[in-house]
Design a protein around this motif. Sequence first.
Motif, mmCIF file in Angstrom:
data_model
loop_
_atom_site.group_PDB
_atom_site.id
_atom_site.type_symbol
_atom_site.label_atom_id
_atom_site.label_comp_id
_atom_site.label_asym_id
_atom_site.label_seq_id
_atom_site.Cartn_x
_atom_site.Cartn_y
_atom_site.Cartn_z
ATOM 1 N N THR A 1 8.275 17.575 -15.480
ATOM 2 C CA THR A 1 9.505 16.956 -15.976
ATOM 3 C C THR A 1 9.851 15.746 -15.223
ATOM 4 O O THR A 1 8.956 15.325 -14.379
ATOM 5 C CB THR A 1 10.411 18.351 -15.535
ATOM 6 N N VAL A 2 10.862 15.137 -15.495
ATOM 7 C CA VAL A 2 11.139 13.930 -14.702
ATOM 8 C C VAL A 2 11.480 14.117 -13.398
ATOM 9 O O VAL A 2 11.513 13.134 -12.665
ATOM 10 C CB VAL A 2 12.524 13.261 -15.323
ATOM 11 N N VAL A 3 11.909 15.325 -12.764
ATOM 12 C CA VAL A 3 11.962 15.836 -11.420
ATOM 13 C C VAL A 3 10.373 15.912 -10.808
ATOM 14 O O VAL A 3 10.050 16.869 -11.048
ATOM 15 C CB VAL A 3 12.823 16.749 -11.233
ATOM 16 N N ASP A 4 9.939 14.796 -10.275
ATOM 17 C CA ASP A 4 8.552 14.953 -9.819
ATOM 18 C C ASP A 4 8.330 16.422 -9.034
ATOM 19 O O ASP A 4 9.071 16.579 -8.071
ATOM 20 C CB ASP A 4 8.148 13.907 -8.759
ATOM 21 N N GLY A 5 7.061 17.069 -9.265
ATOM 22 C CA GLY A 5 6.704 18.203 -8.484
ATOM 23 C C GLY A 5 7.470 19.568 -9.199
ATOM 24 O O GLY A 5 7.359 20.556 -8.769
ATOM 25 N N VAL A 6 8.355 19.525 -10.230
ATOM 26 C CA VAL A 6 8.897 20.447 -10.708
ATOM 27 C C VAL A 6 8.408 20.679 -12.306
ATOM 28 O O VAL A 6 8.420 19.630 -13.002
ATOM 29 C CB VAL A 6 10.513 20.460 -10.939
ATOM 30 N N GLY B 1 14.504 17.860 -0.697
ATOM 31 C CA GLY B 1 13.259 17.513 -0.451
ATOM 32 C C GLY B 1 12.439 16.777 -1.701
ATOM 33 O O GLY B 1 13.237 16.629 -2.800
ATOM 34 N N ASN B 2 11.312 16.582 -1.439
ATOM 35 C CA ASN B 2 10.630 15.615 -2.606
ATOM 36 C C ASN B 2 9.331 16.454 -3.040
ATOM 37 O O ASN B 2 8.861 17.523 -2.347
ATOM 38 C CB ASN B 2 10.184 14.141 -2.023
ATOM 39 N N ILE B 3 8.578 15.879 -4.072
ATOM 40 C CA ILE B 3 7.367 16.376 -4.261
ATOM 41 C C ILE B 3 6.550 16.732 -3.180
ATOM 42 O O ILE B 3 6.325 15.561 -2.379
ATOM 43 C CB ILE B 3 6.675 15.617 -5.530
ATOM 44 N N SER C 1 -3.317 20.422 -9.168
ATOM 45 C CA SER C 1 -4.126 19.387 -9.116
ATOM 46 C C SER C 1 -3.202 18.387 -7.859
ATOM 47 O O SER C 1 -3.885 17.585 -7.354
ATOM 48 C CB SER C 1 -3.886 18.409 -10.193
ATOM 49 N N ILE C 2 -1.905 18.721 -7.575
ATOM 50 C CA ILE C 2 -1.144 17.936 -6.518
ATOM 51 C C ILE C 2 -1.478 18.561 -5.239
ATOM 52 O O ILE C 2 -1.916 18.003 -4.335
ATOM 53 C CB ILE C 2 0.250 18.080 -6.848
ATOM 54 N N LEU C 3 -1.212 19.864 -5.252
ATOM 55 C CA LEU C 3 -1.395 20.749 -4.248
ATOM 56 C C LEU C 3 -2.626 20.899 -3.506
ATOM 57 O O LEU C 3 -2.753 20.797 -2.021
ATOM 58 C CB LEU C 3 -0.619 21.987 -4.257
ATOM 59 N N LYS C 4 -3.695 20.908 -4.182
ATOM 60 C CA LYS C 4 -5.012 21.065 -3.787
ATOM 61 C C LYS C 4 -5.483 19.729 -3.219
ATOM 62 O O LYS C 4 -6.431 19.571 -2.310
ATOM 63 C CB LYS C 4 -5.927 21.398 -4.802
ATOM 64 N N LYS C 5 -5.074 18.611 -3.728
ATOM 65 C CA LYS C 5 -5.469 17.166 -3.173
ATOM 66 C C LYS C 5 -4.867 17.262 -1.780
ATOM 67 O O LYS C 5 -5.704 16.282 -0.898
ATOM 68 C CB LYS C 5 -4.833 16.178 -4.090
ATOM 69 N N GLY C 6 -3.796 17.953 -1.409
ATOM 70 C CA GLY C 6 -3.575 17.857 -0.183
ATOM 71 C C GLY C 6 -2.463 16.777 0.381
ATOM 72 O O GLY C 6 -1.989 16.855 1.322
ATOM 73 N N TYR C 7 -2.228 15.737 -0.571
ATOM 74 C CA TYR C 7 -1.408 14.525 -0.257
ATOM 75 C C TYR C 7 -0.863 14.077 -1.572
ATOM 76 O O TYR C 7 -1.389 14.110 -2.537
ATOM 77 C CB TYR C 7 -1.825 13.598 0.522
ATOM 78 N N VAL C 8 0.118 13.666 -1.455
ATOM 79 C CA VAL C 8 0.816 12.613 -2.698
ATOM 80 C C VAL C 8 0.972 11.203 -1.982
ATOM 81 O O VAL C 8 1.174 10.919 -0.873
ATOM 82 C CB VAL C 8 2.299 13.353 -3.330
ATOM 83 N N GLU D 1 0.747 -1.358 -0.034
ATOM 84 C CA GLU D 1 0.281 -0.102 -0.141
ATOM 85 C C GLU D 1 0.914 1.179 -0.190
ATOM 86 O O GLU D 1 1.844 1.198 0.610
ATOM 87 C CB GLU D 1 -0.965 0.194 1.185
ATOM 88 N N PRO D 2 0.582 2.290 -0.849
ATOM 89 C CA PRO D 2 1.417 3.389 -0.822
ATOM 90 C C PRO D 2 1.445 4.329 0.397
ATOM 91 O O PRO D 2 0.596 4.325 1.302
ATOM 92 C CB PRO D 2 0.676 4.302 -1.842
ATOM 93 N N ILE D 3 2.569 4.907 0.676
ATOM 94 C CA ILE D 3 2.801 5.793 1.685
ATOM 95 C C ILE D 3 1.932 7.375 1.500
ATOM 96 O O ILE D 3 2.440 8.013 0.248
ATOM 97 C CB ILE D 3 4.097 6.236 2.010
ATOM 98 N N ILE D 4 1.269 8.019 2.164
ATOM 99 C CA ILE D 4 0.624 9.076 2.090
ATOM 100 C C ILE D 4 1.526 10.312 2.699
ATOM 101 O O ILE D 4 1.948 10.248 3.848
ATOM 102 C CB ILE D 4 -0.710 9.275 2.473
ATOM 103 N N ILE D 5 1.910 11.352 1.804
ATOM 104 C CA ILE D 5 2.565 12.486 2.464
ATOM 105 C C ILE D 5 1.706 13.533 2.188
ATOM 106 O O ILE D 5 1.254 13.886 1.141
ATOM 107 C CB ILE D 5 3.888 12.793 1.521
ATOM 108 N N ASP D 6 1.588 14.353 3.134
ATOM 109 C CA ASP D 6 1.053 15.727 3.187
ATOM 110 C C ASP D 6 1.683 16.835 2.340
ATOM 111 O O ASP D 6 2.860 16.817 2.316
ATOM 112 C CB ASP D 6 0.722 16.505 4.358
ATOM 113 N N THR D 7 0.994 17.324 1.340
ATOM 114 C CA THR D 7 1.684 18.585 0.657
ATOM 115 C C THR D 7 1.615 19.675 1.166
ATOM 116 O O THR D 7 0.783 20.116 1.943
ATOM 117 C CB THR D 7 1.116 18.596 -0.872
ATOM 118 N N VAL D 8 2.548 20.508 0.794
ATOM 119 C CA VAL D 8 2.798 22.003 1.393
ATOM 120 C C VAL D 8 1.893 22.840 0.359
ATOM 121 O O VAL D 8 2.214 22.764 -0.905
ATOM 122 C CB VAL D 8 4.170 22.544 1.521
#
Lengths: 579, 142
Positions: free
Chosen positions: A455-460, A225-227, A488-495, A136-143
């Motif tokens: 881009t290949v750098v997720d979140g950029v 950091g990460n996406i 669409s990433i940031l409004k979802k609140g998590y990745v 199961e995926p890990i859920i990370i909150d987005t800033v």
Amino acid sequence: MSDRRIGVYICHCGGNISDYVDVERVREAVQNEPGVVVARTAMFTCSDATQQEIVQDIKERNLDGLVVASCSPKLHLFTFRNAARRAGLNPYQYTQVNIREQCSWTHTDDRDGATEKAIRLIRAGIARTILTEPLEPIIIDTVPKVLVAGGGIAGLRAAIGMADIGISVFLIEKSPAVGGWIGRLEKMYPHGRNGRQLIDKLVDEVKKRENITLFTNAELVEKSGNIGDFNVKIRVSGQGDKKDDITANVGSIIIATGFDSYQPGAGEYGYGIDGVITLPEFKELLDSSDGIPARNGKAIKDVVYIYCVGSRQQPDRENPNLYCSRYCCNAAVHASLLLAEKNPKSHQYHLFRDVRTYGRYELLYSQSREAGSTYLRFGEDDPPAVERCSGGKIKVTVKDLLTFGEEVEIKADIVVLVTGMVPRKNGELVDVLKLPVGRDRFFNEIHPKLRPVETVVDGVFICGACQGPKNSAESVASALAAVTQSASILKKGYVELDPLMASVNPQLCDWCDECVKVCPYSAIEKGEEQGKEVARINKTGCKGCGGCVPVCPREAIDLKGYTDAQIKSMIDGFLKETF
Amino acid sequence: MTGQAGGDKGFSPKILVFSTHNISDPGIDLAGSSHMHYPPTVLVTSMPCSSGIKPEWILYAVEKGFDGVFLATDGEECAYLPDCAERTSHIAREAQELLRQKGYEPQRVRMSGICSVCAEPFTNHMKEFSEALKKLGPVRKE
């Protein structure tokens, strides 16, 4: 043998793979691998129809593993993970095998070699899949914040777009003022819109929004950091040598750093002769003159334009710009209309290779001809010659292909080199972001059609002319695409991140704490298992780097998805005789 | 596979590359997108971070028939570990020691930082490594 039920799909990629790899031979070679119950080829595996077929196979044949051999996982890992999910198969029981970027495209010179390699890669993929387990995926909150780099028309529009969606924006601009190229322009096409006023309007909108923070004289100097959760350092230059570093936490980054105008070399089409100027210089001259445009106190009457300077260069040059810069035909034709308006007595000669006034710009082209512009066509191997001549004039000699090679001599007041777009020199930014650039040295998107701003750098994300020649309308369209993708990433609140965490085998572990010492995230702690002290992985702390795996003296730690057994079986798969 | 046995002219060394998803793999992809060529006997497998490679895997690969193993590491930009390059070079040294103990040449292991735009450096590394391994001869001498 394996009791797994795996489906293998090998993609032609419409020829991108099958022109260099014998996919049918590959299919035959892998169809009887242990665990494989179905092996098919497809023209485009990512097409809806083939995805549907895969879903149907998974359901009907009760597959518990999936391998797609196609392009880089950067393109379609998620496409096929989702297809697996739709069919009720755990997405982490899917393996993507890259037989395009890492096989067909890099061995276009060796069909047998590429075919053998594809077989080996797929066998390893099957071997890995046999040993997958549902995860199961890990859920990370987005800033909910974004960094926009570049304050031209694309960056400004992106900043406003993000702010209106409710995402806080840090907008940084390297130069002392925002506005970029458009901010320096007066009349633009269509409707004679004034570039400077367009930018003023955007700047007003930026000022109205409290959730946009603008830094000028500012550059991105560090990113970690990460996406969803990047830490960035912005360096702001003040008076003299004073520099301030500002750190910020953002969920995504939008790059809108624009282009540079091609700078002709000394002597290139007479560049360096007084009166031989580039297109941006000519536009500035037109924009800054109220009456009849003049140069050195003399009205500009006879003008020669030389097209495709810095674009569509010959491949035998050093680092040639092979691309068409797309905007320059339109901009030069538009500039000639402005001159015709300001000086109806002017004579204008356009020396072109091909006129590419696409779409509505064709109307501009017709207008310019009606206004008296003359178009002469030269061959790329026989470019016009530009020389200084008496009386302050410049002599341009060209063989006109439209009149069967008649040699035409024009005495001009100025010669405008219709210069194209080149990538900005921003090596520091490339270093910080590690963004790939293409052969043309502009930033590269993941997929030119389907994922044009990612881009290949997720979140950029990239937008505007930093990605390749675009006019302002196209730049803004791509800026808004980047806004949508980013929001669409940031409004979802998590990745969702891959649940590829370390796991300890308590039977083997005898708690020596070597793994604890090498984990920078303090994600390993002492636990207890059946009365025995063992290492325990903290699931929210573990980032899945695998750094603890090789240090364990008891070989008790495995990284999920990359276990000891999986890697060894992949090595076996790679090495099995091909035929 | 061509030239597997013996040190003949046709010998094309098999190279296993450990790359990383976010940093070196995009660089290797870019080599392909740019149609740069390196020998098709180079096989790449990708991991989250090169610090997670076990030296034993490298030995295993050589024992099973890979003529060389190349670690395409992240260097400073690794998103996981700031000392990733240091850790990976430690792994490479350990692997070389394991190879030595088993009678294999330690030169069969190489590492280099490959970034997400390092298409050309990667291609050159593969060509050079392949040439070096040709001189060394096949790992299986039978």
